[in-house]
Scaffold this motif. Structure first.
Motif, PDB file in Angstrom:
ATOM      1  N   CYS A 219     -14.500 -66.963  49.905  1.00 62.72           N
ATOM      2  CA  CYS A 219     -12.648 -67.184  49.238  1.00 62.72           C
ATOM      3  C   CYS A 219     -11.693 -67.382  50.473  1.00 62.72           C
ATOM      4  O   CYS A 219     -11.911 -67.072  52.040  1.00 62.72           O
ATOM      5  N   CYS A 222      -9.371 -64.133  50.088  1.00 64.02           N
ATOM      6  CA  CYS A 222     -10.345 -61.855  50.588  1.00 64.02           C
ATOM      7  C   CYS A 222     -11.276 -62.182  50.998  1.00 64.02           C
ATOM      8  O   CYS A 222     -12.070 -61.292  51.446  1.00 64.02           O
ATOM      9  N   CYS A 239     -10.905 -61.804  43.339  1.00 64.97           N
ATOM     10  CA  CYS A 239      -9.381 -61.562  42.889  1.00 64.97           C
ATOM     11  C   CYS A 239      -9.191 -62.856  42.450  1.00 64.97           C
ATOM     12  O   CYS A 239      -7.786 -63.409  42.458  1.00 64.97           O
ATOM     13  N   CYS A 241      -8.845 -65.985  43.015  1.00 68.18           N
ATOM     14  CA  CYS A 241      -7.590 -66.946  44.101  1.00 68.18           C
ATOM     15  C   CYS A 241      -8.929 -68.540  43.198  1.00 68.18           C
ATOM     16  O   CYS A 241      -9.947 -68.231  43.589  1.00 68.18           O
TER      17      CYS A 241
HETATM   18 ZN   LIG Z   1     -10.686 -63.615  46.859  1.00 73.02          ZN
END
Ligand SMILES: [Zn+2]
Length: 303
Positions: A219, A222, A239, A241
């Motif tokens: 990611c 994160c 997260c 994203c």
């Molecule tokens: Zn993430």
């Protein structure tokens, strides 16, 4: 608003360490070194935000590595005003320390070198360098303690230390300096930038052993490996994203190039590195769109 005359760039060693930290288990030593580098850099970036808000006429030079009398020295941040050259050593210490002239001591008894030593050295070497360049500008030097969670007990009041509680006031004072720059200041800034030289990192990075590294996409926010491709997007399970697959693949190509600069970029190499993109076609389409194709058929690689 002043834009930096010399902008700060992320140190390559830090970029590499970030990738390595995701993909191999760093030794305790190296992990600590990585965290220190990360913290130092973040502190400098925080200070940049403050200097860029200055309204005064000044040149901002971030991260200069210079040499004077055969000694290397580094200036985290500098401001060239009309009459003064202000240099700043950015310190991101966090927690409670007690001041001693030779060292700072934590409440648990751990000792750290007093940053004043390095500041004095930098100030002296810079003054000598400026003199040799024929500049009559006065050098001022400060240690900036950027971390709001930093406390220093028993600090003598006359030191060139700017504690977190003094930072706002200090910046305001800088902004009140009368300053009008001319061509000679610009020449000085250009000269220093031309003298800037990158130090080879003193710290030995772990060997970039491809086989030992964890493969797969991560990611962009994160660093989690728990990501899934849905249509054109890479979605992080941790997260949430979302990133376009194309962008994500190219981000991983950059990672790979940074760690293995000698390796040729081919579809197979990147497919293996990224792990989860299962279609060869998709990878080669992305590489073909974003990089220059060299060679044909099975000899194709990308630059
Ligand atoms: Zn993430």
């Amino acid at each position: 608003m002043e834009n930096a005359y010399k902008a700060r760039v992320e140190p390559v060693v830090l970029k590499k360490l970030r990738i390595l930290n995701k993909r191999i288990k760093l030794t305790e030593d190296k992990y600590r070194y990585y965290l220190n580098q990360e913290k130092g850099f973040q502190g400098e970036v925080q200070f940049d935000v403050l200097t860029e808000k200055l309204q005064r006429d000044c040149h901002i030079l971030n991260d200069l590595q210079l040499e004077s009398n055969k000694s290397r020295f580094q200036l985290d941040s500098s401001l060239i005003f009309q009459e003064t050259y202000s240099l700043f050593d950015i310190n991101n210490f966090e927690g409670e320390y007690v001041y001693h002239s030779e060292y700072f001591k934590t409440l648990s008894g751990k000792e750290f070198q007093n940053p004043l030593d390095q500041l004095k050295r930098s100030k002296l070497l810079l003054s000598q360098l400026l003199q040799s360049l024929g500049s009559k500008i006065t050098v001022e030097a400060y240690v900036i303690f950027i971390n709001p969670q930093f406390t220093l007990f028993q600090t003598p009041p006359n030191l060139p230390f700017i504690l977190p509680t003094q930072l706002d006031q200090f910046i305001k004072k800088l902004d009140q300096k009368s300053s009008r720059l001319n061509q000679s200041h610009k020449n000085l800034a250009d000269k220093l930038i031309s003298l800037h030289q990158l130090d080879p990192p003193k710290f030995q990075l772990p060997a970039n052993k491809y086989e030992t590294m964890k493969k797969g996409m991560t990611c962009c926010k994160c660093d989690s490996f728990s990501v899934t491709i849905v249509g054109h997007k890479l979605i992080c399970d941790r997260c949430g994203c979302q990133e376009l697959v194309t962008v994500a693949v190219m981000r991983h190509v950059e990672e790979f190039k940074l760690l293995f600069p000698e390796q040729k970029i081919t579809t197979n190499v990147i497919r293996d590195w990224c792990g989860i993109v299962d279609s060869r076609k998709r990878i080669s389409r992305i590489l073909g769109k974003n990089l220059k194709i060299t060679g044909v058929h099975q000899w194709t690689y990308y630059e």
